[in-house]
Enzyme design. Structure first.
Site, PDB file in Angstrom:
ATOM      1  N   TYR A 149      47.518  37.332  50.208  1.00 50.74           N
ATOM      2  CA  TYR A 149      48.940  37.177  49.898  1.00 50.74           C
ATOM      3  C   TYR A 149      49.501  38.251  48.964  1.00 50.74           C
ATOM      4  O   TYR A 149      50.676  38.227  48.651  1.00 50.74           O
ATOM      5  CB  TYR A 149      49.217  35.782  49.316  1.00 50.74           C
ATOM      6  CG  TYR A 149      48.375  35.412  48.106  1.00 50.74           C
ATOM      7  CD1 TYR A 149      48.758  35.782  46.819  1.00 50.74           C
ATOM      8  CD2 TYR A 149      47.206  34.667  48.252  1.00 50.74           C
ATOM      9  CE1 TYR A 149      48.010  35.437  45.716  1.00 50.74           C
ATOM     10  CE2 TYR A 149      46.433  34.309  47.151  1.00 50.74           C
ATOM     11  CZ  TYR A 149      46.840  34.688  45.884  1.00 50.74           C
ATOM     12  OH  TYR A 149      46.091  34.332  44.792  1.00 50.74           O
TER      13      TYR A 149
ATOM     14  N   ARG B 271      48.333  37.734  37.029  1.00 51.04           N
ATOM     15  CA  ARG B 271      46.950  37.284  37.150  1.00 51.04           C
ATOM     16  C   ARG B 271      46.175  38.331  37.941  1.00 51.04           C
ATOM     17  O   ARG B 271      46.291  38.425  39.153  1.00 51.04           O
ATOM     18  CB  ARG B 271      46.936  35.915  37.839  1.00 51.04           C
ATOM     19  CG  ARG B 271      45.568  35.462  38.274  1.00 51.04           C
ATOM     20  CD  ARG B 271      45.583  34.035  38.790  1.00 51.04           C
ATOM     21  NE  ARG B 271      46.639  33.736  39.741  1.00 51.04           N
ATOM     22  CZ  ARG B 271      46.609  34.023  41.046  1.00 51.04           C
ATOM     23  NH1 ARG B 271      45.565  34.642  41.548  1.00 51.04           N
ATOM     24  NH2 ARG B 271      47.615  33.692  41.835  1.00 51.04           N
TER      25      ARG B 271
ATOM     26  N   HIS C  34      43.256  33.103  41.958  1.00 51.15           N
ATOM     27  CA  HIS C  34      43.768  31.852  41.407  1.00 51.15           C
ATOM     28  C   HIS C  34      42.620  31.006  40.862  1.00 51.15           C
ATOM     29  O   HIS C  34      42.678  30.489  39.751  1.00 51.15           O
ATOM     30  CB  HIS C  34      44.528  31.082  42.490  1.00 51.15           C
ATOM     31  CG  HIS C  34      44.997  29.737  42.051  1.00 51.15           C
ATOM     32  ND1 HIS C  34      46.028  29.571  41.144  1.00 51.15           N
ATOM     33  CD2 HIS C  34      44.576  28.489  42.377  1.00 51.15           C
ATOM     34  CE1 HIS C  34      46.219  28.275  40.939  1.00 51.15           C
ATOM     35  NE2 HIS C  34      45.350  27.605  41.668  1.00 51.15           N
TER      36      HIS C  34
END
Length: 346
Positions: A255, A242, A246
Site C-alpha cells: 500500500y 511509520r 504496521h
C-alpha cells in the site's frame, strides 16, 4: 486558515538546556535500539506479534519526558517507546509482548496502564483517570495516545467531548503517521489536519513536526502545564511516519511505495536530533559508540531476566480479569487448575 506546524530543528540552534537535549536523544536512541531488538526476537519466535514504532520515537519520547513523575500515561499498542521513556523496565516490556502474566502488571512508580489493543478505547478511560485525580485531590495530568486512524472511532470523539465539557487535565497525542494500517489519511477523513477536530469540542489543537523531538517536547510541556493549571485538555497532532510495518504480520509494500519510505527516512527523528547535537558540540561518534555499548549491555541483562521468568500456569489468565474473581471466573480458575476444558463447566 491552515494550522501552523510547529518546528525547531533544521532551522539552526537548539532551544533546550544541554541536559534536556541529551536526555531526549538518549531516550530516543534507546527506544530505537529496543525496537530493532524486538523485531529480531519476533522473527526468532521469542516474541509474539509486535507493533514496531520506528520513525515515531520523537512523538512518543517528547511527550513522555514532558510529563511529571506523578502524571499518568494511557497508551495504545504502539507506544513501547513512550513506556520505556517513562521508566518501564525492558524485561517487563519483553514479557508483555510475550503475553506472559509477569508483563501484565507494570511497576507502580511507572504510572502507566497496560497498552490498549482495541482501537480508541483508551481515550475515554484516560479522561476518567484524569477526573479521578481531581476527585482525589491529586494534580496529575494524563497523557494518552492514538493513531490517525483511531480518531475516526466513536470513543475518540466521546472522550474529547467529555474531556472538554469537564475540563479534564488530559494531553491527547495523535501520532499521524499517514496510514490507518493500509488506508491513507485522504481515504479516512476530509480534514487536512486531525487537530482541526479539536475546534469542534472547544479545545486547543496544536500541530507539530512529529519527527522534531524538540518541537514535540516543548509543545507537550506547554500542554501539560496548561492542564495542571486547570485550563483543560489539548490535542497535540504529531506529523510523523511509520518506517516499519504496521505489525510484524504486515506487508507495507502492498500500500505504499519505496520512494515514499525513502523520502521519510531522510527525516528520521533520531538523525535530525543527532545532527543538531553535533552542531552544538554536544555529541560525536565516540559518544554514540559508548551509548550503543551501554544499550547492548543493558538489553542483554534485561533479556536474561525475561528469559528467567517461570512458565505461567493456565489459571493465571483468569486472575487478571477483575480485582476480585466473580463466580464465573472462580469456576474457570478451578477448571484450569485441574487441567479441564472450561467448556466442561457449562
Amino acid at each position: 486558515m491552515k494550522p501552523k506546524v510547529v518546528q525547531y530543528l533544521d532551522r539552526g540552534g537548539l532551544p533546550l538546556k544541554e541536559g534536556e537535549a541529551l536526555a531526549l536523544y538518549r531516550a530516543m536512541r534507546r527506544a530505537r535500539f529496543f525496537d530493532e531488538k524486538a523485531l529480531t526476537l519476533q522473527r526468532q519466535g521469542r516474541l509474539g506479534v509486535y507493533a514496531p514504532f520506528m520513525g515515531q520515537e520523537a512523538a512518543q519520547v517528547g511527550v513522555a519526558l514532558a510529563l511529571g513523575e506523578r502524571d499518568w500515561v494511557v497508551p495504545s499498542y504502539r507506544e513501547s517507546a513512550l513506556l520505556l521513556a517513562r521508566g518501564l523496565p525492558i524485561h517487563v516490556l519483553i514479557l508483555y509482548w510475550r503475553a506472559h502474566p509477569a508483563g501484565w502488571r507494570f511497576p507502580e512508580e511507572v504510572r502507566a496502564v497496560n497498552p490498549y489493543i482495541p482501537i480508541a478505547t483508551q481515550i475515554p478511560q484516560a479522561v476518567g483517570l484524569a477526573l479521578a485525580g481531581r476527585y482525589r485531590g491529586e494534580d496529575w495530568v494524563v497523557a494518552t495516545s492514538i493513531g490517525d486512524g483511531g480518531t475516526s472511532e466513536g470513543d475518540f470523539h466521546e472522550g474529547l467531548n467529555f474531556a472538554a465539557v469537564f475540563n479534564a487535565p488530559v494531553l491527547f497525542l495523535v501520532q499521524n503517521n499517514g496510514y490507518a494500517i493500509s488506508v491513507p489519511r485522504s481515504r479516512q477523513m476530509r480534514v487536512d489536519f486531525v487537530a482541526r477536530r479539536a475546534e469542534g469540542y472547544g479545545i486547543p489543537g496544536v500541530v507539530v513536526d512529529g519527527n522534531d523531538a524538540v518541537a514535540v517536547y516543548l509543545e507537550a510541556r506547554k500542554a501539560v502545564e496548561r492542564a495542571r493549571k486547570g485550563e483543560g485538555p489539548t490535542l497535540l497532532e504529531a506529523l510523523t511516519y511509520r518506517l516499519a510495518p504496521h505489525t510484524t504480520s504486515d506487508d507495507p509494500s502492498r500500500y505504499r511505495t519505496r520512494e515514499e519510505e525513502e523520502a521519510w527516512r531522510s527525516k528520521d527523528p533520531i538523525l535530525r536530533l543527532r545532527k543538531a547535537l553535533e552542531a552544538a558540540g554536544l555529541w560525536d561518534g565516540d559518544a554514540e559508540e559508548a551509548l550503543l555499548r551501554e544499550l547492548e549491555e543493558e538489553f542483554a541483562r534485561e533479556l536474561a531476566l525475561a528469559d528467567q521468568a517461570p512458565e505461567p500456569s493456565p489459571e493465571m489468565i483468569v486472575e487478571h480479569v477483575y480485582k476480585e474473581m466473580g463466580p464465573d471466573q472462580k469456576r474457570a480458575w478451578e477448571a484450569l487448575r485441574q487441567g479441564k476444558h472450561v467448556e466442561e463447566l457449562w
